[in-house]
Design a protein around this motif. Structure first.
Motif, PDB file in Angstrom:
ATOM      1  N   ALA A 150      -1.939   7.014   0.317  1.00  0.00           N
ATOM      2  CA  ALA A 150      -1.160   7.238  -0.920  1.00  0.00           C
ATOM      3  C   ALA A 150      -1.163   6.467  -1.914  1.00  0.00           C
ATOM      4  CB  ALA A 150       0.191   7.598  -0.426  1.00  0.00           C
ATOM      5  N   PHE A 151      -1.041   5.094  -1.785  1.00  0.00           N
ATOM      6  CA  PHE A 151      -1.021   4.108  -2.745  1.00  0.00           C
ATOM      7  C   PHE A 151      -2.647   4.150  -3.280  1.00  0.00           C
ATOM      8  CE2 PHE A 151      -2.021  -0.540  -3.806  1.00  0.00           C
ATOM      9  CZ  PHE A 151      -0.808  -0.724  -4.860  1.00  0.00           C
ATOM     10  N   ARG A 152      -3.531   4.302  -2.616  1.00  0.00           N
ATOM     11  CA  ARG A 152      -4.949   4.148  -2.948  1.00  0.00           C
ATOM     12  C   ARG A 152      -5.129   5.267  -4.053  1.00  0.00           C
ATOM     13  NH1 ARG A 152     -10.208   3.632   0.963  1.00  0.00           N
ATOM     14  NH2 ARG A 152     -11.583   3.309  -0.523  1.00  0.00           N
ATOM     15  N   ARG A 153      -4.481   6.266  -3.919  1.00  0.00           N
ATOM     16  CA  ARG A 153      -4.782   7.628  -4.673  1.00  0.00           C
ATOM     17  C   ARG A 153      -3.984   7.355  -5.929  1.00  0.00           C
ATOM     18  NH1 ARG A 153      -6.953  12.140  -2.241  1.00  0.00           N
ATOM     19  NH2 ARG A 153      -7.552  11.865  -0.026  1.00  0.00           N
ATOM     20  N   LEU A 154      -2.721   6.768  -5.769  1.00  0.00           N
ATOM     21  CA  LEU A 154      -1.951   6.932  -6.956  1.00  0.00           C
ATOM     22  C   LEU A 154      -2.144   5.399  -7.836  1.00  0.00           C
ATOM     23  CD1 LEU A 154       1.670   7.814  -5.257  1.00  0.00           C
ATOM     24  CD2 LEU A 154       0.090   9.135  -6.910  1.00  0.00           C
TER      25      LEU A 154
ATOM     26  N   PHE B 226      -5.084  -1.003  -5.804  1.00  0.00           N
ATOM     27  CA  PHE B 226      -5.704  -1.105  -4.446  1.00  0.00           C
ATOM     28  C   PHE B 226      -6.809  -2.104  -4.537  1.00  0.00           C
ATOM     29  CE2 PHE B 226      -8.461   0.790  -1.253  1.00  0.00           C
ATOM     30  CZ  PHE B 226      -7.491   0.530  -0.154  1.00  0.00           C
ATOM     31  N   TYR B 227      -7.765  -1.988  -5.324  1.00  0.00           N
ATOM     32  CA  TYR B 227      -8.821  -2.713  -5.274  1.00  0.00           C
ATOM     33  C   TYR B 227      -8.562  -4.183  -5.740  1.00  0.00           C
ATOM     34  CZ  TYR B 227     -12.323   0.734  -4.118  1.00  0.00           C
ATOM     35  OH  TYR B 227     -12.901   1.985  -3.399  1.00  0.00           O
ATOM     36  N   GLU B 228      -7.887  -4.216  -6.533  1.00  0.00           N
ATOM     37  CA  GLU B 228      -7.546  -5.693  -7.012  1.00  0.00           C
ATOM     38  C   GLU B 228      -6.834  -6.434  -5.734  1.00  0.00           C
ATOM     39  OE1 GLU B 228      -5.404  -5.328 -10.449  1.00  0.00           O
ATOM     40  OE2 GLU B 228      -7.367  -5.600 -11.695  1.00  0.00           O
ATOM     41  N   ARG B 229      -6.111  -5.912  -4.956  1.00  0.00           N
ATOM     42  CA  ARG B 229      -5.608  -6.679  -3.818  1.00  0.00           C
ATOM     43  C   ARG B 229      -6.614  -7.090  -2.752  1.00  0.00           C
ATOM     44  NH1 ARG B 229       0.202  -3.765  -1.692  1.00  0.00           N
ATOM     45  NH2 ARG B 229       1.379  -4.172  -3.723  1.00  0.00           N
TER      46      ARG B 229
END
Length: 290
Positions: A16-20, A25-28
């Motif tokens: 859900a975090f990846r989609r929102l 998400f990528y920067e983490r």
């Protein structure tokens, strides 16, 4: 059961975090110099090359880089070039993106990127084409579009040329340039082919490419489709086997803030060229064994 349920719940939260918040998400992951698919930032996806497979083609190749999949085939037509004609006129390359390759492609509406990649392929491949008596029509079909489309398309096009079998060419009684069969040559039914020693295309200056995403101070080699959609600034470097720069393309995004990024991308491409050369050589060796 509790542990399994907790793990499933955590996976749903991550998804859900990846989609929102895809960029966050990528920067983490970038903070740890790793990508969601566990690749280091400068590493390309696993790549395979299979030569042949298209029965009606004079040369063909299937390439997979991660999920990105390309099929290239070459069909040859004998022509009599006009005086002063250039070799470039005897090469035609078309890149196709049928709806099967991506849910973003709509039937009946050619993708705009297809025309761009067709032009880029022609510019890169024309340097290895040298047979003015043969019209090469090459089609490259994208079967699965998951990022770095030009890189996989160029590899498939080059691989198809390495599989190419150039027909014997002779001049008939009417003075026309025609293709002749092996049986006709062996039985002396036709004049001796004038290209007998040049029927195998020697790819001495094969071009290979690597696309890199530039995000802040990070460089991500061979991006997936998701990475390309999240981080918009990327470059494509094309080098030949000697490491010489063939082209450098930056289609959009912000201006590069630091010149060392260009040098880093070229260095990564040199490494990738060596990998792709070995992969292609292995495919050629496998074909010769068969």
């Amino acid at each position: 059961m509790d542990a399994s349920e907790n793990l499933a719940g955590e996976m749903l939260e991550v998804d859900a975090f990846r989609r929102l918040f895809p960029l966050r998400f990528y920067e983490r992951h970038l903070l740890e110099s790793i990508r969601p698919d566990a690749r280091p930032l400068g590493k390309a996806r696993d790549t395979t090359v299979a030569l042949g497979g298209v029965a009606f083609a004079d040369g063909s190749a299937l390439v997979k880089t991660g999920h990105t999949t390309m099929l290239a085939d070459i069909k040859m037509e004998i022509i009599t070039p006009s005086v002063g004609s250039r070799d470039e006129a005897s090469l035609a390359i078309d890149f196709h993106m049928p709806p099967i390759c991506s849910p973003l492609i709509r039937p009946g509406r050619p993708a705009e990127v297809a025309a761009i990649i067709s032009k880029q392929l022609t510019d890169a491949i024309v340097s290895i084409h040298s047979h003015s008596h043969v019209l090469n029509r090459q089609d490259v079909y994208c079967l699965d579009a998951d990022g770095s489309l030009f890189d996989a398309a160029l590899l498939s096009a080059v691989a198809a040329f390495s599989h190419l079998h150039i027909p014997a060419i002779s001049v008939n009684d009417d003075g026309r340039v025609v293709a002749v069969s092996e049986e006709e040559v062996e039985s002396n039914l036709v004049k001796e082919p004038f290209n007998q020693s040049t029927r195998k295309l020697k790819l001495s200056c094969m071009p290979f490419s690597l696309t890199c995403i530039l995000h802040k101070k990070h460089i991500l080699a061979d991006p997936t489709g998701e990475e390309e959609s999240v981080m918009e600034s990327f470059v494509t470097v094309v080098l030949d086997l000697s490491g010489q720069l063939v082209s450098f393309n930056k289609p959009g995004g912000p201006v590069l803030a630091y010149t060392s990024a260009v040098q880093d991308c070229i260095a990564l491409t040199r490494q990738r060229v060596k990998e792709l050369q070995n992969i292609l050589n292995d495919a050629i060796a496998d074909m010769e064994l068969d």
